[in-house]
Design a protein around this motif. Structure first.
Motif, PDB file in Angstrom:
ATOM      1  N   LYS A  20     -37.903  38.317  -0.558  1.00 57.69           N
ATOM      2  CA  LYS A  20     -38.112  38.039   0.863  1.00 57.69           C
ATOM      3  C   LYS A  20     -38.920  39.155   1.514  1.00 57.69           C
ATOM      4  CE  LYS A  20     -35.620  37.300   5.214  1.00 57.69           C
ATOM      5  NZ  LYS A  20     -34.289  37.232   5.870  1.00 57.69           N
ATOM      6  N   TYR A  21     -38.575  40.402   1.215  1.00 56.76           N
ATOM      7  CA  TYR A  21     -39.296  41.538   1.787  1.00 56.76           C
ATOM      8  C   TYR A  21     -40.763  41.536   1.327  1.00 56.76           C
ATOM      9  CZ  TYR A  21     -34.840  43.757   3.202  1.00 56.76           C
ATOM     10  OH  TYR A  21     -33.641  44.046   3.789  1.00 56.76           O
ATOM     11  N   ILE A  22     -40.973  41.286   0.045  1.00 53.72           N
ATOM     12  CA  ILE A  22     -42.331  41.291  -0.514  1.00 53.72           C
ATOM     13  C   ILE A  22     -43.198  40.218   0.133  1.00 53.72           C
ATOM     14  CG2 ILE A  22     -43.646  40.696  -2.602  1.00 53.72           C
ATOM     15  CD1 ILE A  22     -41.632  42.231  -4.232  1.00 53.72           C
ATOM     16  N   SER A  23     -42.600  39.097   0.476  1.00 54.49           N
ATOM     17  CA  SER A  23     -43.369  37.972   1.030  1.00 54.49           C
ATOM     18  C   SER A  23     -44.070  38.326   2.338  1.00 54.49           C
ATOM     19  CB  SER A  23     -42.449  36.765   1.245  1.00 54.49           C
ATOM     20  OG  SER A  23     -41.495  37.026   2.268  1.00 54.49           O
ATOM     21  N   ASP A  24     -43.663  39.410   2.975  1.00 58.46           N
ATOM     22  CA  ASP A  24     -44.304  39.838   4.222  1.00 58.46           C
ATOM     23  C   ASP A  24     -45.594  40.619   3.987  1.00 58.46           C
ATOM     24  OD1 ASP A  24     -42.398  38.709   5.916  1.00 58.46           O
ATOM     25  OD2 ASP A  24     -41.109  40.467   5.826  1.00 58.46           O
ATOM     26  N   PHE A  25     -45.903  40.917   2.721  1.00 59.23           N
ATOM     27  CA  PHE A  25     -47.071  41.741   2.413  1.00 59.23           C
ATOM     28  C   PHE A  25     -48.105  40.922   1.647  1.00 59.23           C
ATOM     29  CE2 PHE A  25     -43.516  44.650   2.825  1.00 59.23           C
ATOM     30  CZ  PHE A  25     -44.026  45.652   3.631  1.00 59.23           C
ATOM     31  N   SER A  26     -49.219  40.655   2.280  1.00 57.46           N
ATOM     32  CA  SER A  26     -50.274  39.868   1.635  1.00 57.46           C
ATOM     33  C   SER A  26     -50.942  40.637   0.494  1.00 57.46           C
ATOM     34  CB  SER A  26     -51.334  39.472   2.672  1.00 57.46           C
ATOM     35  OG  SER A  26     -51.916  40.631   3.261  1.00 57.46           O
ATOM     36  N   GLN A  27     -50.785  41.966   0.509  1.00 55.24           N
ATOM     37  CA  GLN A  27     -51.419  42.789  -0.532  1.00 55.24           C
ATOM     38  C   GLN A  27     -50.656  42.748  -1.854  1.00 55.24           C
ATOM     39  OE1 GLN A  27     -50.061  43.829   2.377  1.00 55.24           O
ATOM     40  NE2 GLN A  27     -51.135  45.623   3.199  1.00 55.24           N
ATOM     41  N   VAL A  28     -49.446  42.188  -1.832  1.00 52.33           N
ATOM     42  CA  VAL A  28     -48.579  42.223  -3.011  1.00 52.33           C
ATOM     43  C   VAL A  28     -48.472  40.831  -3.638  1.00 52.33           C
ATOM     44  CG1 VAL A  28     -46.264  42.737  -3.858  1.00 52.33           C
ATOM     45  CG2 VAL A  28     -47.259  44.129  -2.027  1.00 52.33           C
ATOM     46  N   GLU A  29     -48.650  40.763  -4.947  1.00 50.87           N
ATOM     47  CA  GLU A  29     -48.509  39.509  -5.693  1.00 50.87           C
ATOM     48  C   GLU A  29     -47.320  39.626  -6.643  1.00 50.87           C
ATOM     49  OE1 GLU A  29     -50.831  36.835  -9.089  1.00 50.87           O
ATOM     50  OE2 GLU A  29     -51.828  38.590  -8.185  1.00 50.87           O
ATOM     51  N   LEU A  30     -46.278  38.843  -6.412  1.00 49.67           N
ATOM     52  CA  LEU A  30     -45.119  38.851  -7.288  1.00 49.67           C
ATOM     53  C   LEU A  30     -45.424  37.998  -8.515  1.00 49.67           C
ATOM     54  CD1 LEU A  30     -42.172  39.666  -7.778  1.00 49.67           C
ATOM     55  CD2 LEU A  30     -41.487  37.588  -6.560  1.00 49.67           C
ATOM     56  N   ILE A  31     -45.462  38.622  -9.678  1.00 48.13           N
ATOM     57  CA  ILE A  31     -45.824  37.883 -10.898  1.00 48.13           C
ATOM     58  C   ILE A  31     -44.604  37.390 -11.657  1.00 48.13           C
ATOM     59  CG2 ILE A  31     -47.981  39.169 -11.120  1.00 48.13           C
ATOM     60  CD1 ILE A  31     -46.598  40.622 -13.510  1.00 48.13           C
ATOM     61  N   GLY A  32     -43.409  37.879 -11.291  1.00 50.64           N
ATOM     62  CA  GLY A  32     -42.231  37.401 -11.984  1.00 50.64           C
ATOM     63  C   GLY A  32     -40.993  38.221 -11.689  1.00 50.64           C
ATOM     64  N   THR A  33     -39.862  37.736 -12.179  1.00 54.57           N
ATOM     65  CA  THR A  33     -38.595  38.451 -12.067  1.00 54.57           C
ATOM     66  C   THR A  33     -37.915  38.431 -13.433  1.00 54.57           C
ATOM     67  OG1 THR A  33     -37.286  36.511 -11.455  1.00 54.57           O
ATOM     68  CG2 THR A  33     -38.335  37.732  -9.658  1.00 54.57           C
ATOM     69  N   CYS A  34     -37.139  39.471 -13.711  1.00 60.07           N
ATOM     70  CA  CYS A  34     -36.375  39.564 -14.955  1.00 60.07           C
ATOM     71  C   CYS A  34     -34.955  39.996 -14.609  1.00 60.07           C
ATOM     72  CB  CYS A  34     -36.989  40.588 -15.915  1.00 60.07           C
ATOM     73  SG  CYS A  34     -38.696  40.264 -16.389  1.00 60.07           S
ATOM     74  N   ASN A  35     -33.990  39.456 -15.350  1.00 60.22           N
ATOM     75  CA  ASN A  35     -32.607  39.843 -15.067  1.00 60.22           C
ATOM     76  C   ASN A  35     -32.071  40.908 -16.013  1.00 60.22           C
ATOM     77  OD1 ASN A  35     -32.201  38.409 -17.417  1.00 60.22           O
ATOM     78  ND2 ASN A  35     -31.094  36.724 -16.449  1.00 60.22           N
ATOM     79  N   ASN A  36     -32.956  41.462 -16.855  1.00 61.97           N
ATOM     80  CA  ASN A  36     -32.554  42.600 -17.698  1.00 61.97           C
ATOM     81  C   ASN A  36     -33.793  43.367 -18.137  1.00 61.97           C
ATOM     82  OD1 ASN A  36     -33.396  41.690 -20.559  1.00 61.97           O
ATOM     83  ND2 ASN A  36     -32.188  39.943 -19.823  1.00 61.97           N
ATOM     84  N   ALA A  37     -33.578  44.602 -18.562  1.00 60.63           N
ATOM     85  CA  ALA A  37     -34.688  45.489 -18.896  1.00 60.63           C
ATOM     86  C   ALA A  37     -35.391  45.094 -20.192  1.00 60.63           C
ATOM     87  CB  ALA A  37     -34.179  46.932 -18.983  1.00 60.63           C
ATOM     88  N   VAL A  38     -34.646  44.495 -21.117  1.00 58.03           N
ATOM     89  CA  VAL A  38     -35.264  44.071 -22.384  1.00 58.03           C
ATOM     90  C   VAL A  38     -36.289  42.970 -22.135  1.00 58.03           C
ATOM     91  CG1 VAL A  38     -34.828  43.035 -24.638  1.00 58.03           C
ATOM     92  CG2 VAL A  38     -33.233  44.734 -23.732  1.00 58.03           C
ATOM     93  N   HIS A  39     -35.933  42.010 -21.306  1.00 53.06           N
ATOM     94  CA  HIS A  39     -36.870  40.946 -20.935  1.00 53.06           C
ATOM     95  C   HIS A  39     -38.100  41.545 -20.256  1.00 53.06           C
ATOM     96  CE1 HIS A  39     -37.693  37.085 -18.386  1.00 53.06           C
ATOM     97  NE2 HIS A  39     -38.592  37.268 -19.333  1.00 53.06           N
TER      98      HIS A  39
END
Length: 240
Positions: A20-39
């Protein structure tokens, strides 16, 4: 250019907040999410990432261990509910360390640091010029904004490493130059300055207070890294 960003966190609610916070920044592109460090490690082998919002305490592999496993890690903002890992975060040269629950105003400060770093990388800055390649006692010149700026050594409060750049804090201003902190460590007089962390070097006579984990200057606490604790203890008589 957009900042390609990855969120690594095993708490779905924490991921949602950062998204939600990231969505306020046009300069930032969210490429994905991971639920653990190995992934996340696997994903980083195949994709280019500029910035990671990284939880520390996760099942299987700690976020700090993930950063240590990467040859050229992206910029990292640690996000955690555990303040005990703060020193590890600073030792790994993290951009920032956010404690959960993360308020939006604190998130903004972290992003401000990120944008400053990316602006610096995109600038075409000439090679910095020092007075000479021997110890300096009174002043030195650093190339800042394409000018050679004279800096009185006695006016320096502390210096902070920003990867290939250095931020120099004086009493009334802050200067940024493309320079390695190790170079200045070799040039500046040893009796006036002390390296307290891989990212921080401070003026001895500007220290206002200290304890075994941090030094305070101008009301700001600067961390003492594990590898520098013995030298700080020796020179500042810090107790165990």
């Amino acid at each position: 250019m957009k900042i390609k960003t990855l969120i690594v966190d095993d708490e779905p609610h924490a991921v949602e907040i950062i998204q939600k916070y990231i969505s306020d920044f046009s300069q930032v592109e969210l490429i994905g999410t991971c639920n653990n460090a190995v992934h996340a490690f696997q994903l980083l082998q195949d994709q280019s990432v500029d910035l990671i919002f990284l939880d520390i305490k996760m099942p299987g592999l700690l976020g700090t261990d993930l950063v240590r496993s990467l040859k050229s890690p992206p910029k990292v903002i640690f996000t955690t509910a555990y303040q005990d890992y703060a020193l590890d975060g600073f030792d790994l040269n993290a951009v920032d360390y956010l404690l959960k629950p993360i308020p939006f105003d604190r998130f903004l400060k972290a992003m401000d640091k990120v944008f400053d770093l990316f602006k610096l990388q995109q600038q075409k800055v000439d090679v910095p010029v020092l007075v000479n390649e021997q110890k300096v006692e009174d002043y030195l010149y650093l190339r800042i904004d394409r000018k050679r700026v004279k800096i009185n050594v006695n006016d320096i409060y502390w210096m902070e490493s920003l990867k290939d750049y250095i931020k120099i804090t004086l009493k009334d201003r802050v200067l940024i130059s493309k320079q390695k902190i190790g170079v200045l460590e070799e040039l500046l007089p040893e009796d006036k300055f002390i390296r307290i962390h891989r990212s921080f070097m401070v003026s001895m006579d500007k220290i206002e207070s200290y304890h075994s984990y941090a030094i305070e200057i101008l009301g700001k606490e600067l961390p003492i890294g594990r590898n520098y604790k013995a030298e700080c203890k020796k020179r500042l008589a810090i107790g165990v």
